[in-house]
Design a protein around this motif. Sequence first.
Motif, PDB file in Angstrom:
ATOM      1  N   ARG A   1      -0.733   7.463  -9.734  1.00  0.00           N
ATOM      2  CA  ARG A   1      -0.717   5.966  -9.735  1.00  0.00           C
ATOM      3  C   ARG A   1       0.204   5.624  -9.293  1.00  0.00           C
ATOM      4  O   ARG A   1       0.085   4.264  -8.477  1.00  0.00           O
ATOM      5  CB  ARG A   1      -1.212   5.932 -11.060  1.00  0.00           C
ATOM      6  CG  ARG A   1      -1.304   3.752 -11.163  1.00  0.00           C
ATOM      7  CD  ARG A   1      -2.649   3.787 -10.064  1.00  0.00           C
ATOM      8  NE  ARG A   1      -4.278   4.814 -10.367  1.00  0.00           N
ATOM      9  CZ  ARG A   1      -5.520   4.630  -9.901  1.00  0.00           C
ATOM     10  NH1 ARG A   1      -5.297   3.431  -8.643  1.00  0.00           N
ATOM     11  NH2 ARG A   1      -6.739   4.681 -10.515  1.00  0.00           N
ATOM     12  N   PHE A   2       1.002   5.892  -9.960  1.00  0.00           N
ATOM     13  CA  PHE A   2       3.038   5.210  -9.518  1.00  0.00           C
ATOM     14  C   PHE A   2       2.718   5.049  -7.695  1.00  0.00           C
ATOM     15  O   PHE A   2       3.819   4.172  -7.227  1.00  0.00           O
ATOM     16  CB  PHE A   2       4.422   5.855 -10.739  1.00  0.00           C
ATOM     17  CG  PHE A   2       4.392   7.072 -10.676  1.00  0.00           C
ATOM     18  CD1 PHE A   2       4.694   7.918  -9.304  1.00  0.00           C
ATOM     19  CD2 PHE A   2       3.835   8.069 -11.430  1.00  0.00           C
ATOM     20  CE1 PHE A   2       5.052   9.105  -9.552  1.00  0.00           C
ATOM     21  CE2 PHE A   2       3.862   9.036 -11.624  1.00  0.00           C
ATOM     22  CZ  PHE A   2       4.598   9.426 -10.320  1.00  0.00           C
ATOM     23  N   ALA A   3       2.956   6.616  -7.734  1.00  0.00           N
ATOM     24  CA  ALA A   3       2.767   6.381  -5.617  1.00  0.00           C
ATOM     25  C   ALA A   3       1.836   5.191  -5.310  1.00  0.00           C
ATOM     26  O   ALA A   3       2.231   4.516  -4.399  1.00  0.00           O
ATOM     27  CB  ALA A   3       2.770   7.596  -5.848  1.00  0.00           C
ATOM     28  N   THR A   4       0.661   5.402  -4.984  1.00  0.00           N
ATOM     29  CA  THR A   4      -0.314   4.159  -4.547  1.00  0.00           C
ATOM     30  C   THR A   4       0.224   2.688  -5.445  1.00  0.00           C
ATOM     31  O   THR A   4       0.549   2.036  -4.128  1.00  0.00           O
ATOM     32  CB  THR A   4      -1.302   4.580  -5.489  1.00  0.00           C
ATOM     33  OG1 THR A   4      -2.068   4.187  -6.724  1.00  0.00           O
ATOM     34  CG2 THR A   4      -2.002   5.980  -4.603  1.00  0.00           C
ATOM     35  N   THR A   5       0.681   2.402  -6.187  1.00  0.00           N
ATOM     36  CA  THR A   5       1.611   1.323  -7.019  1.00  0.00           C
ATOM     37  C   THR A   5       2.519   0.525  -6.180  1.00  0.00           C
ATOM     38  O   THR A   5       2.247  -0.386  -5.563  1.00  0.00           O
ATOM     39  CB  THR A   5       1.454   0.858  -8.104  1.00  0.00           C
ATOM     40  OG1 THR A   5       0.203   1.227  -9.102  1.00  0.00           O
ATOM     41  CG2 THR A   5       2.096  -0.818  -8.469  1.00  0.00           C
ATOM     42  N   ALA A   6       3.805   1.507  -6.048  1.00  0.00           N
ATOM     43  CA  ALA A   6       5.004   1.965  -5.166  1.00  0.00           C
ATOM     44  C   ALA A   6       4.415   1.997  -3.276  1.00  0.00           C
ATOM     45  O   ALA A   6       4.820   0.544  -2.682  1.00  0.00           O
ATOM     46  CB  ALA A   6       5.504   2.506  -5.099  1.00  0.00           C
ATOM     47  N   GLY A   7       3.378   2.143  -3.167  1.00  0.00           N
ATOM     48  CA  GLY A   7       2.787   2.385  -2.037  1.00  0.00           C
ATOM     49  C   GLY A   7       2.152   0.700  -0.912  1.00  0.00           C
ATOM     50  O   GLY A   7       2.656   0.348  -0.387  1.00  0.00           O
ATOM     51  N   LEU A   8       1.971   0.200  -2.277  1.00  0.00           N
ATOM     52  CA  LEU A   8       1.163  -1.301  -1.923  1.00  0.00           C
ATOM     53  C   LEU A   8       1.873  -1.945  -2.163  1.00  0.00           C
ATOM     54  O   LEU A   8       2.291  -2.914  -1.049  1.00  0.00           O
ATOM     55  CB  LEU A   8      -0.187  -1.793  -3.293  1.00  0.00           C
ATOM     56  CG  LEU A   8      -1.364  -0.837  -3.486  1.00  0.00           C
ATOM     57  CD1 LEU A   8      -1.862  -1.084  -3.969  1.00  0.00           C
ATOM     58  CD2 LEU A   8      -2.182  -1.050  -1.627  1.00  0.00           C
ATOM     59  N   GLN A   9       3.190  -2.492  -2.960  1.00  0.00           N
ATOM     60  CA  GLN A   9       3.931  -3.024  -2.908  1.00  0.00           C
ATOM     61  C   GLN A   9       5.087  -3.110  -1.716  1.00  0.00           C
ATOM     62  O   GLN A   9       5.557  -4.194  -1.177  1.00  0.00           O
ATOM     63  CB  GLN A   9       4.950  -3.093  -4.330  1.00  0.00           C
ATOM     64  CG  GLN A   9       4.591  -3.045  -5.127  1.00  0.00           C
ATOM     65  CD  GLN A   9       4.743  -2.770  -6.472  1.00  0.00           C
ATOM     66  OE1 GLN A   9       6.530  -2.443  -6.287  1.00  0.00           O
ATOM     67  NE2 GLN A   9       4.264  -3.390  -7.906  1.00  0.00           N
ATOM     68  N   LEU A  10       5.268  -1.553  -0.980  1.00  0.00           N
ATOM     69  CA  LEU A  10       5.886  -1.762  -0.357  1.00  0.00           C
ATOM     70  C   LEU A  10       5.725  -2.263   0.887  1.00  0.00           C
ATOM     71  O   LEU A  10       5.907  -3.336   2.014  1.00  0.00           O
ATOM     72  CB  LEU A  10       6.180   0.760   0.403  1.00  0.00           C
ATOM     73  CG  LEU A  10       6.877   0.253   1.723  1.00  0.00           C
ATOM     74  CD1 LEU A  10       8.169  -0.007   1.819  1.00  0.00           C
ATOM     75  CD2 LEU A  10       6.982   2.101   1.647  1.00  0.00           C
ATOM     76  N   GLY A  11       3.840  -1.732   1.440  1.00  0.00           N
ATOM     77  CA  GLY A  11       3.168  -2.461   2.628  1.00  0.00           C
ATOM     78  C   GLY A  11       3.653  -3.708   2.564  1.00  0.00           C
ATOM     79  O   GLY A  11       3.152  -4.054   3.633  1.00  0.00           O
ATOM     80  N   GLU A  12       2.821  -4.648   1.200  1.00  0.00           N
ATOM     81  CA  GLU A  12       3.301  -6.045   0.753  1.00  0.00           C
ATOM     82  C   GLU A  12       4.322  -6.438   1.645  1.00  0.00           C
ATOM     83  O   GLU A  12       4.108  -7.673   2.776  1.00  0.00           O
ATOM     84  CB  GLU A  12       2.404  -6.189  -0.273  1.00  0.00           C
ATOM     85  CG  GLU A  12       1.602  -6.157  -0.059  1.00  0.00           C
ATOM     86  CD  GLU A  12       0.835  -6.696  -1.608  1.00  0.00           C
ATOM     87  OE1 GLU A  12       1.745  -7.131  -2.602  1.00  0.00           O
ATOM     88  OE2 GLU A  12      -0.456  -7.290  -2.289  1.00  0.00           O
ATOM     89  N   GLN A  13       5.377  -5.809   1.319  1.00  0.00           N
ATOM     90  CA  GLN A  13       6.357  -5.770   1.385  1.00  0.00           C
ATOM     91  C   GLN A  13       7.038  -6.193   3.787  1.00  0.00           C
ATOM     92  O   GLN A  13       7.851  -7.364   4.127  1.00  0.00           O
ATOM     93  CB  GLN A  13       7.820  -5.677   0.738  1.00  0.00           C
ATOM     94  CG  GLN A  13       8.278  -5.966  -0.988  1.00  0.00           C
ATOM     95  CD  GLN A  13       9.024  -4.561  -1.487  1.00  0.00           C
ATOM     96  OE1 GLN A  13       8.855  -3.799  -1.175  1.00  0.00           O
ATOM     97  NE2 GLN A  13      10.460  -5.857  -1.558  1.00  0.00           N
ATOM     98  N   ILE A  14       6.386  -4.743   4.312  1.00  0.00           N
ATOM     99  CA  ILE A  14       6.684  -4.615   5.393  1.00  0.00           C
ATOM    100  C   ILE A  14       5.710  -6.410   6.201  1.00  0.00           C
ATOM    101  O   ILE A  14       6.062  -7.178   7.286  1.00  0.00           O
ATOM    102  CB  ILE A  14       5.742  -3.637   5.185  1.00  0.00           C
ATOM    103  CG1 ILE A  14       7.504  -2.368   5.076  1.00  0.00           C
ATOM    104  CG2 ILE A  14       5.477  -3.393   7.022  1.00  0.00           C
ATOM    105  CD1 ILE A  14       6.677  -1.277   5.425  1.00  0.00           C
ATOM    106  N   GLY A  15       4.595  -6.311   5.855  1.00  0.00           N
ATOM    107  CA  GLY A  15       3.875  -7.028   6.382  1.00  0.00           C
ATOM    108  C   GLY A  15       4.237  -8.253   5.683  1.00  0.00           C
ATOM    109  O   GLY A  15       4.118  -8.822   7.115  1.00  0.00           O
ATOM    110  N   HIS A  16       4.351  -8.965   5.007  1.00  0.00           N
ATOM    111  CA  HIS A  16       4.664 -10.778   4.749  1.00  0.00           C
ATOM    112  C   HIS A  16       6.167 -10.966   5.373  1.00  0.00           C
ATOM    113  O   HIS A  16       6.467 -11.775   6.288  1.00  0.00           O
ATOM    114  CB  HIS A  16       5.305 -10.857   3.569  1.00  0.00           C
ATOM    115  CG  HIS A  16       3.750 -11.053   2.078  1.00  0.00           C
ATOM    116  ND1 HIS A  16       2.737 -11.504   3.002  1.00  0.00           N
ATOM    117  CD2 HIS A  16       3.662 -10.302   1.157  1.00  0.00           C
ATOM    118  CE1 HIS A  16       1.377 -11.517   2.242  1.00  0.00           C
ATOM    119  NE2 HIS A  16       1.872 -10.902   1.275  1.00  0.00           N
ATOM    120  N   GLN A  17       7.539  -9.873   6.522  1.00  0.00           N
ATOM    121  CA  GLN A  17       8.028  -9.794   7.101  1.00  0.00           C
ATOM    122  C   GLN A  17       7.996  -9.711   7.679  1.00  0.00           C
ATOM    123  O   GLN A  17       8.237 -10.857   8.669  1.00  0.00           O
ATOM    124  CB  GLN A  17       9.299  -9.008   6.452  1.00  0.00           C
ATOM    125  CG  GLN A  17      10.532  -9.371   7.231  1.00  0.00           C
ATOM    126  CD  GLN A  17      11.258  -8.042   7.188  1.00  0.00           C
ATOM    127  OE1 GLN A  17      12.375  -8.600   6.472  1.00  0.00           O
ATOM    128  NE2 GLN A  17      11.711  -7.481   7.416  1.00  0.00           N
TER     129      GLN A  17
END
Length: 451
Positions: free
Chosen positions: A422-438
């Motif tokens: 679960r911690f890997a998917t949580t980190a993945g979601l956060q990573l993707g959102e950062q990339i997308g928003h920038q």
Amino acid sequence: MNPSPTLHLHRRKLMSLSSQINAPRLLTAVALAALATASQAANTSKTWCADRCDQIVIDWNQQTHQVIKAATGYQDPMAASRILAMVHLAMHDAVNAAQPRYRTYAYQPKVSTSKSGADAAVAAAVAAHDVLASMFPKQQEMLRATLDATLHDAGMGASIAEGKKLGAEAAAAMIARRADDGSQADEAYKPGKRPGEYQFVPGFDFVAAPHWRAVKPFTMRAPEQFRVAPPPALTSTAYVVDFNEVKATGSKAANARRSADQTQYAAYWYEFSDSGWNRIARTVARDKPQDLWQRARTFALLNAVMADAYIAGWDSKMHYNFWRPVTAIQQADTDNNPATTAAAHWEPMLTTPPVQDHPSTHSALGAAAAVALAHAFGGDRVAFTMASPSALPEAPERSFKSFRAAAKENADSRVRAGLHFRFATTAGLQLGEQIGHQAVRDMLAPVGGAQ
């Protein structure tokens, strides 16, 4: 730009129509001149594709998938994401060379072309064709057939000729920009031996494309710009919680603690994210009208952020080199944590991909794509229904009320399938959102008040 022999080996395991219309000889010179004038006037007003010029972007999105599949079997999603980003960014650059509405990525004409009357739709098609033809020379016939269909409908005239020219130049600029981006490199990898370190997963004796961690990003400053926080220590309570969850819910066993719906969406989302989220974009596009410039930008942003999610995800994966659940569960007696119990014969519901656990790039791509699509279609709450080729026969489609809801289920599917903590998917979601928003904030921005 041919892949290395090692990459060929790994990819194997992971697994014109030409229409030429000659004017009748009996036409007089006066009649020919009249036809040329009418053709040019019609093309200048873009009447040949009317209000559906944006369909060219969608058509070439599908064509790109078909070409990749024909050439490589679509066995390498990282390489596919790079190709998709290049194709769509080149199309975006081409239409904005014809009439600037958004900033471009690679192509900036030395002389303003906005008054040239260039046909933007033709420019987009030629740009896509030329990028793909440079990468897949053996697929020339397929590519030429698709391009000829567009050019046949477009007709002739100065605007068509200028559109071809701009498209070719946009493609050349894209190819030059990405020529030395690190995607063709090769890198050796040795699996870890200590508890918590990645070891080859069942069915594979290699790690997929370890060099991808250093590929030049499309939207980020560097691959490590958004490097995720480390996974929890093996002796921590947080690790035990997520260990027990994936052990119980992600098992292949008949008694896995997973609902029928969870089993269905674990299978549904198993396909490569870059393929699935492009299909989501095409599905939504049917009910969300956009002009050619908007559609080109939508698919350019979408594929650029997904390509970068792979790059950033690989950077963090290789940096932390964390083991997958299948290894962790089978070898839990080595983790120095009395709260975890080994199960030597435990198997995940679905086959584990040959790359490290942390973070989940599947989750990162979904989150980045959701941000890009919400930006492009005016908000997150866009309902859609879509089928998946990896879905179970009894549940081929799923419906969603928003992009974000789809991204969350996509991430959760990796735990239910036994592939990620679960911690890997949580980190993945956060990573993707950062990339997308920038990306949606800084990339391909409107010029001159365009929307």
